[in-house]
Each structure stands twice: as C-alpha cells, then as structure tokens.
Design a protein around this motif. Structure first.
Motif, PDB file in Angstrom:
ATOM      1  N   PHE A 109       7.787  -6.426  -5.189  1.00 39.51           N
ATOM      2  CA  PHE A 109       6.523  -6.241  -5.915  1.00 39.51           C
ATOM      3  C   PHE A 109       6.632  -4.930  -6.674  1.00 39.51           C
ATOM      4  O   PHE A 109       7.520  -4.113  -6.400  1.00 39.51           O
ATOM      5  CB  PHE A 109       5.310  -6.228  -4.961  1.00 39.51           C
ATOM      6  N   THR A 111       6.258  -1.279  -7.413  1.00 34.78           N
ATOM      7  CA  THR A 111       6.047  -0.180  -6.473  1.00 34.78           C
ATOM      8  C   THR A 111       6.060   1.149  -7.214  1.00 34.78           C
ATOM      9  O   THR A 111       6.615   1.281  -8.309  1.00 34.78           O
ATOM     10  CB  THR A 111       7.148  -0.141  -5.400  1.00 34.78           C
ATOM     11  N   ALA A 138      -2.644  -5.146  -0.834  1.00 37.56           N
ATOM     12  CA  ALA A 138      -2.983  -4.887  -2.239  1.00 37.56           C
ATOM     13  C   ALA A 138      -4.387  -4.303  -2.369  1.00 37.56           C
ATOM     14  O   ALA A 138      -5.289  -4.630  -1.592  1.00 37.56           O
ATOM     15  CB  ALA A 138      -2.867  -6.172  -3.033  1.00 37.56           C
ATOM     16  N   ARG A 155       2.531  -0.385  -3.057  1.00 33.17           N
ATOM     17  CA  ARG A 155       2.308  -1.440  -4.036  1.00 33.17           C
ATOM     18  C   ARG A 155       1.389  -0.936  -5.143  1.00 33.17           C
ATOM     19  O   ARG A 155       0.359  -0.299  -4.885  1.00 33.17           O
ATOM     20  CB  ARG A 155       1.677  -2.653  -3.364  1.00 33.17           C
ATOM     21  N   ARG A 198       8.818  -5.259 -10.224  1.00 34.67           N
ATOM     22  CA  ARG A 198       9.371  -6.311  -9.375  1.00 34.67           C
ATOM     23  C   ARG A 198      10.654  -6.863 -10.010  1.00 34.67           C
ATOM     24  O   ARG A 198      10.709  -7.141 -11.203  1.00 34.67           O
ATOM     25  CB  ARG A 198       8.349  -7.431  -9.203  1.00 34.67           C
TER      26      ARG A 198
END
Length: 464
Positions: A109, A111, A138, A155, A198
């Motif tokens: 994802f 980051t 999230a 995230r 990602r």
C-alpha cells in the motif's frame, strides 16, 4: 640432505623433490646454482611444456572432473541434490532451487517514507489532532488544506498530496503547519514527495531472484518482505570424515611412534565452510574390513578419508573400493603436495574423496576434489577466479602443478615458508593457495589464487 629410503608404493624421485622443497634454504644456494623460478628446470626454459608425467591426472582436469561428476552417471541429472522446503531460519547459505516470485506488491500500500505530516493541497495546513502510525488501519481521507502527523511506514491516508518531513515544517501559534524548506517556495510541496507508492519495488508475480541464488541475509529479508515463510532450496551435502591410521592420538603429546591427529580437527570445519553438513567424524584403524564396514554403513553423500590412498602395506582405500564395485573417477593428480588423492563414485548417490594423510597434502586434496564436488552437489556458484603477481620466486616441480600457501600483501602474493606436504605452519598463516606451474615461477609471475574460505568472509560467516 640424505634422502631416506621410500616406503612401499612411493616414488623415490618424487619423494626426494617434495622433501627438498620443504627444507631448501634459498639463501644458502651456492653461486651459479639456478634460483627457484629462474626459468630453468635442467635445460628446459621456463614456459616450455613440462614432460608428460608418469602418474596422475592434470590438476585442472581433476578439478573439472570433480565438478561435473554428479552430472555424469549420478542420481541427479542436474548435478545437485533433491530440493527441499525449509523455513527461512534454516535457509541461510543454501541455494534457491525455485525462483523467488513476489507474493504481493511491495510495498503493498502507499506508505510514508519519512516521519512528518501527510498533507493535502497547498499549505498552510490545518493539522488533525490524531496522528497516523505504522501498523494502524486506514484513516479518513484528507481534505484540501488539511494535514496529519504520520510515521515512517504508515499507510498514507486517501487524497494525500505529499509527505512533508518533520525537519521541513513548523506550526505557528494557531496550530497551522507551514513548509519551511529553503529549497522550495513557501507553502508548497512536490506531488508524491516522500511517498512510497504501492508496487514501487515489485508487483505481485514479479521474479525477484532466479534459481541458483545463494541465500544471504538480504535474500532472507527480501523473501520475508515478499510474503515467504519457507524457501525451496538445495540442501547441504552430508559429509562424513574417516580419519585412517593406527598411529594417531586424539590428545596429548606425540610419544612412542604415535602422532597427534591434525586432520580430525581441521577437516570438519573446512568442509562446513565448503557448504557441507558434517554428520560423522570417526577414526578407522588400519584394517581393511573395518574400513569396508564403515563405508557400507555410511549414509553421507560424500565420504572424505585421510591416508591409505597410495600402495603401501596398510593403504586399504583402493582394495576396499574395488570390493565395493566403486568407479574411480580420479586416481592420482599431477599436483604437489597431494598427488595420491582420488575421487570415486561408490553408488549413484555417494562419492568418496580420498585425501593423502599428510596435512598440507590433504588440504590440496580438499581444494582440488572436495570443493568442486560439494559445490556442484549444493548448486553453489563457482568462486570468481583471479590472479596476483608473486612477490618472490617459487621453486617448481619438474612435472606437476604446485599449490603453495601465500599471504596477500597489497597487490602481491607473498609465498610462505613451511610448505612441505606434512607441514601446516604455512597454511595456518595463509590467505590463499597459489597455483604454480611445472618448472616454478619468477617474482612477478601472475599466479592463479584459490582463496581460503575464511580469508574474505570471516570465520563467523563461513563456518555456520
């Protein structure tokens, strides 16, 4: 030096040469004598091919035979052992038998690459009270003009424009965040700044590493990050060491014709450094039936024996191999020390490396036959070959290659003394073995070097 009479099975001429090499004092050579490596061997100029040797395979061909032996007539057409699946904690030092394929996107994802603030739109920004930490679920999307504290690896909230590093931002007395980096215009950040998107490193299904890759600590980390708990690898070859001889002591000082066993302590860790799993170390007396029984019961992939490879009254290796129906692949090598070494295939899945009993001669057999054989079985990559000029001249054998312990000093290799077949003092101080051609080598000769396993990696690395 007065030459002693040879034992049964020894070649008197070859024996005298080896003993002379071990004891010669170059400084005491009479004027007019040929110096070691001065380009002469009798009347033969240096570089002229040596006469055909009466006994033994060429050294380079012996190594090549050992390397390809598992691929010819063995139970593994690839040459390496049957792959196994092992946990990551057991895979260090093994070789990948299947490609490492990513099981997920990396990162999986978006980051944050830095500690700072996730911001949306141009600044200044109103800062949310609750921050975003790594490992948390999230967060709600950001709106234009909004920021939130964020930790490295956390995230990224939806609709984030960039991450503003902690050192590039400040809050005013009203709690609003401002960009302060001198390299940027006020209140601006670059889109995507300090965000790891990602799949930046790889996508699910990408090949990360090919078959044949040695599993190092970074490979273990890569495998874990890519989602692996186990790896398919080639296992370590199992090795057994049989130290032959009635004259050996396991402790204390030599006495009454008995000598300390030097090879029992030397061989197992050296074999581990070559990638083997040593499963058995034992003494076997000078008894043919005892040797045959030990070999018949042994389950190792490679059996390494010491001594008994010549043709003397207690040299039982050859007759035992004949009774077992073994195939002799190498029977003597034109190398000094160690020419009576041998390599045999006992069965489709088992080999025997017969080393001479003299310690440095046994080391020669290790690097000549055991190293390439074990390397193929374990699917390990071949070491990169290289040369260095010799600092000093090296006496040559008239017919055979010599392996001489050397210390590496800057960009030169220093030949070490005490390099006779029964001596360990030279190899104990060495970084490598220099390959010296028949006839010897002059100072400055570019010698092929065989690194000793611990010289570059360190004992803690290579003996695991």
């Amino acid at each position: 030096m007065t030459p002693r009479a040879p034992r049964a099975g020894e070649n008197a001429d070859d024996l005298d040469v080896e003993e002379a090499l071990a004891l010669v004092n170059d400084a005491a050579r009479a004027p007019g004598d040929h110096a070691p490596g001065d380009g002469t061997q009798g009347d033969r100029p240096h570089g002229t091919p040596a006469p055909a040797h009466r006994d033994g395979v060429d050294w380079a061909e012996a190594r090549a035979t050992a390397e390809r032996a598992p691929r010819r007539g063995g139970g593994h057409r690839t040459g390496y052992l049957t792959p196994v699946s092992v946990p990551l904690s057991s895979a260090l030092g093994l070789t990948l038998a299947a490609p490492l394929i990513a099981l997920t996107d990396l990162p999986s994802f978006d980051t944050s690459a830095m500690d700072g603030w996730a911001v949306s739109g141009p600044g200044p920004w109103d800062v949310r009270e609750e921050g975003v930490l790594a490992g948390h679920t999230a967060h709600a999307p950001l709106t234009d003009g909004e920021a939130v504290r964020i930790a490295t690896g956390a995230r990224i909230p939806p609709d984030t424009t960039a991450v503003l590093r902690s050192e590039h931002g400040r809050t005013d007395d009203k709690g609003r965040l401002h960009a302060t980096a001198a390299t940027r215009a006020p209140h601006t950040v670059s889109h995507g700044q300090d965000i790891r998107p990602r799949g930046q490193e790889c996508r699910n299904g990408d090949q990360l590493l090919p078959v044949g890759t040695l599993v190092t600590p970074p490979v273990l980390g890569m495998a874990a990050a890519a989602g692996y708990d186990t790896l398919t690898v080639v296992p370590r070859p199992r090795a057994a060491v049989f130290v032959l001889g009635d004259e050996l002591l396991g402790e204390g000082l030599p006495h009454d014709g008995l000598i300390r066993d030097a090879l029992g302590p030397l061989l197992p860790p050296w074999l581990r450094a070559l990638g083997a799993d040593v499963i058995d170390v034992r003494w076997v007396g000078d008894d043919e039936a005892a040797l045959q029984q030990a070999l018949t019961a042994c389950e190792a992939d490679v059996v390494v024996t010491t001594g008994g490879t010549a043709a003397g009254p207690v040299d039982h290796v050859h007759p035992t191999l004949r009774r077992l129906g073994a195939e002799l692949l190498v029977d003597g090598v034109a190398v000094r020390p160690g020419h009576p070494m041998l390599l045999a295939r006992i069965s489709e899945k088992q080999y025997l490396v017969g080393l001479p009993g003299n310690p440095l001669a046994a080391v020669s057999g290790l690097v000549t036959l055991a190293e390439p054989l074990l390397r193929t079985l374990a699917a390990r990559p071949a070491p990169e070959g290289y040369t260095l000029p010799l600092r000093d001249a090296v006496q040559g054998h008239p017919y055979d290659t010599r392996l001489v312990p050397v210390a590496l000093r800057g960009d030169r290799a220093l030949p070490l003394l005490y390099n006779g077949p029964a001596m360990l003092r030279g190899i104990a101080a060495a970084d490598a073995l220099a390959v010296v051609p028949p006839g010897g080598a002059k100072p400055g000769y570019e010698a092929e070097l065989l690194d000793l396993p611990w010289a570059s990696g360190g004992i803690g690395v290579c003996f695991t």
